[in-house]
Design a protein around this motif. Structure first.
Motif, mmCIF file in Angstrom:
data_model
loop_
_atom_site.group_PDB
_atom_site.id
_atom_site.type_symbol
_atom_site.label_atom_id
_atom_site.label_comp_id
_atom_site.label_asym_id
_atom_site.label_seq_id
_atom_site.Cartn_x
_atom_site.Cartn_y
_atom_site.Cartn_z
ATOM 1 N N ASP A 188 -3.807 5.143 -10.492
ATOM 2 C CA ASP A 188 -5.016 4.350 -10.725
ATOM 3 C C ASP A 188 -5.797 4.845 -11.927
ATOM 4 O O ASP A 188 -6.694 4.149 -12.406
ATOM 5 C CB ASP A 188 -5.913 4.409 -9.479
ATOM 6 N N GLU A 189 -5.462 6.032 -12.416
ATOM 7 C CA GLU A 189 -6.180 6.587 -13.570
ATOM 8 C C GLU A 189 -5.671 6.024 -14.893
ATOM 9 O O GLU A 189 -6.274 6.258 -15.949
ATOM 10 C CB GLU A 189 -6.046 8.112 -13.584
ATOM 11 N N LYS A 201 -10.505 7.682 -16.887
ATOM 12 C CA LYS A 201 -9.209 7.039 -17.133
ATOM 13 C C LYS A 201 -8.490 7.705 -18.312
ATOM 14 O O LYS A 201 -9.106 8.338 -19.160
ATOM 15 C CB LYS A 201 -9.399 5.550 -17.443
ATOM 16 N N PRO A 228 -0.134 0.624 -8.663
ATOM 17 C CA PRO A 228 -1.320 1.256 -8.088
ATOM 18 C C PRO A 228 -0.954 2.406 -7.167
ATOM 19 O O PRO A 228 0.188 2.517 -6.705
ATOM 20 C CB PRO A 228 -1.980 0.111 -7.316
ATOM 21 N N ASP A 229 -1.929 3.255 -6.896
ATOM 22 C CA ASP A 229 -1.715 4.371 -5.961
ATOM 23 C C ASP A 229 -1.766 3.860 -4.525
ATOM 24 O O ASP A 229 -2.557 4.316 -3.690
ATOM 25 C CB ASP A 229 -2.771 5.458 -6.181
ATOM 26 N N ASP A 230 -0.921 2.913 -4.249
ATOM 27 C CA ASP A 230 -0.821 2.329 -2.912
ATOM 28 C C ASP A 230 0.657 2.212 -2.585
ATOM 29 O O ASP A 230 1.386 1.450 -3.229
ATOM 30 C CB ASP A 230 -1.493 0.950 -2.876
ATOM 31 N N LYS A 259 -2.582 11.423 -3.736
ATOM 32 C CA LYS A 259 -2.095 10.147 -4.258
ATOM 33 C C LYS A 259 -0.660 10.226 -4.793
ATOM 34 O O LYS A 259 -0.239 9.380 -5.577
ATOM 35 C CB LYS A 259 -3.031 9.634 -5.352
#
Length: 399
Positions: A188-189, A201, A228-230, A259
């Motif tokens: 996400d960064e 970021k 994404p971090d998902d 993450k």
């Protein structure tokens, strides 16, 4: 498997890598760097006719017997032929045809004299010396004979090969399909270059460095972008590539932080082959399979991802594509500079290699890519090695 050697990691991945056998036909100009799928056999002699190697005149050499500067042989010029023309009539004794370089030699002629060696007067030429049978004469098939295997199946086509194939009339060739490689970064960064750099970021350099490297090697990667971090979302994107992609590369999410999602991603959609390779930088690599698709998840640190791509991914790409040139080449040489750090584990450091000498830049941080721009090699330092002095003999991998 966990904490395995570099060689073990490569072996495991190659066991789950199948060389691509699918064939496609492409225009010759698009075949550079591709692997030929079938032997290219000459269907005619090349050149297809006897021809002149120079600008001059052709005739029967017997007509020059005894010729001297004082008593030259005389021939009546009955025609002229440039490259691409064709003089169909047979040339009788005592006659000659003017030829340009590459022109076909007519029937009745068996030698060529240089244009600048003769005197031309009233439609005749005067030859001041004897010529021999087949002097200044290029034979049909001198380059390639009909039936010759001009380029062998499995050859990685170079510019010279394209020239040979073009000379034999190949407008298209059958080649192996290129490996389908997808590449993405997790985090996400990350933001893409050109977007505003908001607080906290960083720009995504890994995606560009590795996609660019793949293109340098002649591959056409599918750039997915940023995941994404998902774990669920990332797993869905990767799983959707099953059956469409041979190799899926990611950077980031492989360590033990909150993450570092790739462990969960692999659990959701695939089978893990190994985690962690005993090298520095980039140790926390994950290799996995999703059906027939191989996945390699590299470190998110810029130089670590670059180095492990070179060490781990290139052998896989070489096998997939059937291109031995893609695999890294081992080299030996001497250090131009000292390396003061001890290497408790196996370490690879960036360097510039030329004429047997490794020059080491000052910056070695795995998060820094800047100093890698001028480097073309990785020095392989064995585990348990102390500081290295300038002049030490070392081994490395040429990139």
């Amino acid at each position: 498997m966990q904490d395995i050697s570099l060689e073990q990691a490569i072996s495991v991945m190659l066991e789950h890598t199948k060389k691509i056998e699918a064939v496609e036909e492409v225009p010759l100009l698009e075949a550079l760097g591709r692997v030929l799928a079938e032997d290219a056999v000459a269907t005619f002699d090349n050149p297809p006719f006897d021809r002149s190697p120079l600008d001059g005149y052709t005739f029967a050499a017997a007509g020059t017997k005894g010729a001297t500067k004082e008593a030259p042989a005389a021939f009546t010029v009955i025609g002229e032929e440039c490259a691409g023309d064709f003089f169909a009539a047979e040339v009788p004794a005592g006659s000659a045809v003017r030829l340009m370089t590459g022109a076909a030699i007519p029937k009745g002629c068996d030698c060529v004299v240089r244009q600048e060696d003769v005197t031309v007067e009233d439609g005749r030429i005067f030859v001041p010396y004897e010529l021999h049978y087949h002097e200044n004469y290029c034979f049909a098939g001198e380059d390639v004979r009909k039936g010759t295997r001009a380029v062998e199946r499995g050859t990685e086509l170079t510019a010279a090969h394209l020239g040979v194939l073009a000379s034999l009339g190949f407008g298209t060739v059958k080649v192996l399909r290129r490996p389908r490689v997808a590449i993405a970064s997790t985090g996400d960064e990350l933001v893409l270059p050109g977007e505003p750099l908001r607080p906290g970021k960083i720009y995504n350099s890994n995606l560009y460095a590795l996609a660019g490297r793949l293109r340098e090697m002649g591959f056409c990667p599918e750039v997915i972008g940023i995941l994404p971090d998902d774990a669920q979302q990332a797993a869905s994107v990767i799983a959707d590539c099953r059956g469409k992609v041979d190799l899926f590369l990611t950077t980031g999410g492989v360590s033990v932080g909150k993450k570092d999602i790739m462990h969960e991603v692999v659990r959701l959609i695939g089978t893990r082959l190994f985690w962690r390779v005993c090298i520095k930088p980039g140790a926390p690599v994950i290799a996995y399979t999703v059906g027939d698709m191989l996945g390699i998840a590299l470190s998110g640190n810029p130089f670590a991802s670059y180095a492990t791509f070179e060490l781990l991914t290139r052998p896989v790409l070489a096998k997939l594509a059937g291109r031995s040139s893609v695999a890294g080449r081992a080299v030996g040489g001497f250090l131009a500079d000292a390396f003061p750090k001890p290497s408790y584990g196996r370490r690879f450091i960036r360097a510039h290699y030329e004429a047997g000498i490794f020059e080491i830049p000052a910056q070695h941080d795995s998060g820094s890519l800047f100093s890698a721009a001028g480097c073309n090699a990785l020095i392989d330092i064995p585990a348990g090695t102390g500081p290295l002095m300038a002049g030490t003999r070392v081994k490395g991998v040429l990139l």
